[in-house]
Design a protein around this motif. Sequence first.
Motif, PDB file in Angstrom:
ATOM      1  N   ILE A 158     -23.346 -52.545 -61.149  1.00 25.68           N
ATOM      2  CA  ILE A 158     -23.673 -51.670 -61.276  1.00 25.68           C
ATOM      3  C   ILE A 158     -24.413 -50.712 -61.335  1.00 25.68           C
ATOM      4  N   LYS A 159     -25.213 -50.083 -61.574  1.00 23.30           N
ATOM      5  CA  LYS A 159     -26.542 -49.480 -61.883  1.00 23.30           C
ATOM      6  C   LYS A 159     -26.832 -48.066 -62.712  1.00 23.30           C
ATOM      7  N   ILE A 160     -25.576 -48.251 -63.154  1.00 25.07           N
ATOM      8  CA  ILE A 160     -25.742 -47.243 -63.559  1.00 25.07           C
ATOM      9  C   ILE A 160     -24.666 -47.098 -65.320  1.00 25.07           C
ATOM     10  N   ARG A 161     -25.222 -46.250 -66.687  1.00 28.10           N
ATOM     11  CA  ARG A 161     -24.308 -46.529 -67.488  1.00 28.10           C
ATOM     12  C   ARG A 161     -23.524 -45.148 -67.130  1.00 28.10           C
ATOM     13  N   PRO A 162     -22.114 -44.995 -68.296  1.00 29.34           N
ATOM     14  CA  PRO A 162     -20.630 -43.603 -67.679  1.00 29.34           C
ATOM     15  C   PRO A 162     -21.949 -42.941 -69.238  1.00 29.34           C
ATOM     16  N   PHE A 163     -21.792 -43.235 -70.376  1.00 30.29           N
ATOM     17  CA  PHE A 163     -22.177 -42.666 -70.929  1.00 30.29           C
ATOM     18  C   PHE A 163     -23.663 -41.886 -70.740  1.00 30.29           C
ATOM     19  N   LYS A 164     -23.761 -39.750 -71.227  1.00 27.86           N
ATOM     20  CA  LYS A 164     -24.148 -38.781 -70.500  1.00 27.86           C
ATOM     21  C   LYS A 164     -23.810 -37.512 -71.499  1.00 27.86           C
ATOM     22  N   PRO A 165     -25.249 -37.563 -72.344  1.00 30.31           N
ATOM     23  CA  PRO A 165     -25.207 -37.162 -73.678  1.00 30.31           C
ATOM     24  C   PRO A 165     -24.420 -35.385 -73.025  1.00 30.31           C
ATOM     25  N   LYS A 166     -23.884 -34.630 -71.566  1.00 32.21           N
ATOM     26  CA  LYS A 166     -22.880 -34.008 -71.748  1.00 32.21           C
ATOM     27  C   LYS A 166     -22.408 -34.259 -70.390  1.00 32.21           C
ATOM     28  N   TYR A 167     -21.493 -33.655 -70.547  1.00 26.65           N
ATOM     29  CA  TYR A 167     -20.412 -34.135 -69.685  1.00 26.65           C
ATOM     30  C   TYR A 167     -19.987 -32.869 -68.201  1.00 26.65           C
TER      31      TYR A 167
ATOM     32  N   PRO B  85      -9.371 -30.065 -64.947  1.00 23.99           N
ATOM     33  CA  PRO B  85     -10.500 -28.530 -65.482  1.00 23.99           C
ATOM     34  C   PRO B  85     -11.464 -28.699 -64.373  1.00 23.99           C
ATOM     35  N   GLY B  86     -12.007 -27.639 -64.262  1.00 27.92           N
ATOM     36  CA  GLY B  86     -12.656 -27.421 -63.369  1.00 27.92           C
ATOM     37  C   GLY B  86     -12.902 -27.978 -61.281  1.00 27.92           C
ATOM     38  N   TYR B  87     -12.248 -28.623 -61.253  1.00 27.42           N
ATOM     39  CA  TYR B  87     -11.373 -29.853 -59.932  1.00 27.42           C
ATOM     40  C   TYR B  87     -11.576 -28.695 -58.754  1.00 27.42           C
ATOM     41  N   ALA B  88     -10.952 -27.097 -59.263  1.00 24.17           N
ATOM     42  CA  ALA B  88     -10.696 -26.414 -58.662  1.00 24.17           C
ATOM     43  C   ALA B  88     -12.180 -25.773 -57.953  1.00 24.17           C
ATOM     44  N   SER B  89     -12.779 -25.668 -58.770  1.00 24.96           N
ATOM     45  CA  SER B  89     -13.841 -24.494 -58.732  1.00 24.96           C
ATOM     46  C   SER B  89     -15.265 -25.416 -58.963  1.00 24.96           C
ATOM     47  N   LYS B  90     -15.267 -26.897 -58.690  1.00 23.67           N
ATOM     48  CA  LYS B  90     -16.891 -27.761 -58.674  1.00 23.67           C
ATOM     49  C   LYS B  90     -16.750 -28.778 -58.154  1.00 23.67           C
ATOM     50  N   LEU B  91     -14.775 -29.391 -57.673  1.00 27.13           N
ATOM     51  CA  LEU B  91     -15.110 -30.816 -56.849  1.00 27.13           C
ATOM     52  C   LEU B  91     -13.837 -30.287 -55.175  1.00 27.13           C
ATOM     53  N   GLU B  92     -13.683 -29.746 -55.415  1.00 20.85           N
ATOM     54  CA  GLU B  92     -12.214 -29.733 -54.794  1.00 20.85           C
ATOM     55  C   GLU B  92     -13.135 -29.739 -52.634  1.00 20.85           C
TER      56      GLU B  92
ATOM     57  N   GLY C 295     -20.319 -29.272 -71.767  1.00 20.45           N
ATOM     58  CA  GLY C 295     -20.924 -29.952 -70.500  1.00 20.45           C
ATOM     59  C   GLY C 295     -20.543 -28.910 -69.340  1.00 20.45           C
ATOM     60  N   SER C 296     -20.592 -28.842 -67.950  1.00 20.80           N
ATOM     61  CA  SER C 296     -20.376 -28.095 -67.011  1.00 20.80           C
ATOM     62  C   SER C 296     -19.197 -27.374 -67.180  1.00 20.80           C
ATOM     63  N   VAL C 297     -18.147 -28.491 -67.991  1.00 17.86           N
ATOM     64  CA  VAL C 297     -16.678 -28.265 -68.035  1.00 17.86           C
ATOM     65  C   VAL C 297     -16.137 -27.650 -69.529  1.00 17.86           C
TER      66      VAL C 297
END
Length: 339
Positions: free
Chosen positions: A13-22, A181-188, A315-317
Amino acid sequence: MPTSFEWLTTAPIKIRPFKPKYHLTMGLENMPLSELIQMDKTYADRIQLRRNLISEHPTSTRQCNPCAEKAVAELYEWIISTYLPKRFPSTYKLTSAETGSGLRNLVTDKLIPLQAPSSIDALELLGENVDTDFLVLLPSSKAADGSPVYHLEAFVTCFPSGFSTREKCGKPLAAIHNPVPGYASKLERSMDRFFARLEVGKAVKRVNWSITTNDRLFSESGNHMYSDEEPPKPAENAKTLDASGPNIEDEIAKQKLEVVVEDCRLRCERQTLHRLPNTNALVFAFKTYLYKLSEVKDEGLGPALADAVDGLGTGSVPDMAFYKRGVVWGEKVKEYLRS
């Protein structure tokens, strides 16, 4: 075998899960199928826990609808006969007919049949011998435009985080993710399109994180709070709140007093997705990692995680801070991580 945080900071895994904004995104990364299952030094203890949980919660940990029986058989036979003995020969070994055909788990000394008697048996055997949870999805319905809609039709999950997999079985992705939260509008739409076009032989992965106020790996409720009008019925260990309910601020204040930092855990999931070649079913799998916050600090990741906790609401949600219960544990956890 990786030590504590090696899986977060180095290959595969070449990423870290921690980002300053979600930001709510799929955040997918391609991976070879050889990296589908991960092994580490917790294997023996985890396998014993998984066996206990399957025995104690038989209907909550595995289920198979009739339409998924062929897919479960395909997944099982590939994992048991091909993947495990080739990928981890020091843990799983194929045995000959003279000594009894099967796959020998060299850690537990259990003989696993190459073909399971039933779909439920197959799921149970996978759950008892692999420290990974598997969910099988099939295009059980169609959208208005004729595109396939994937439903969860079978699963073995020993480590659910704040949801009942049993209650989600048979439902489409949109209904499964309805509380998010935000699944329907941003990911579905993007998820539906991606699921429909994922090719056989291709696999993807992602990482997520959350903070829990206990160390329970099997948790069907209590890790989330809901803002919809009809939140899931809470179990005995739940800390569920309905944002539309009366005295919400008083309830949050009460739960804050119950937070003990030493009991809190960083909970991460390494999630994967791939398609089976014969039944074309999709297999969503995840391995759960649980860490004390002191371990996070020891790895030098305390400030980064504290910033990420702040970022849940920026963040975005922004509602994610409520959904993940950050409004309850956030203050104490951030203070500890930054101290």
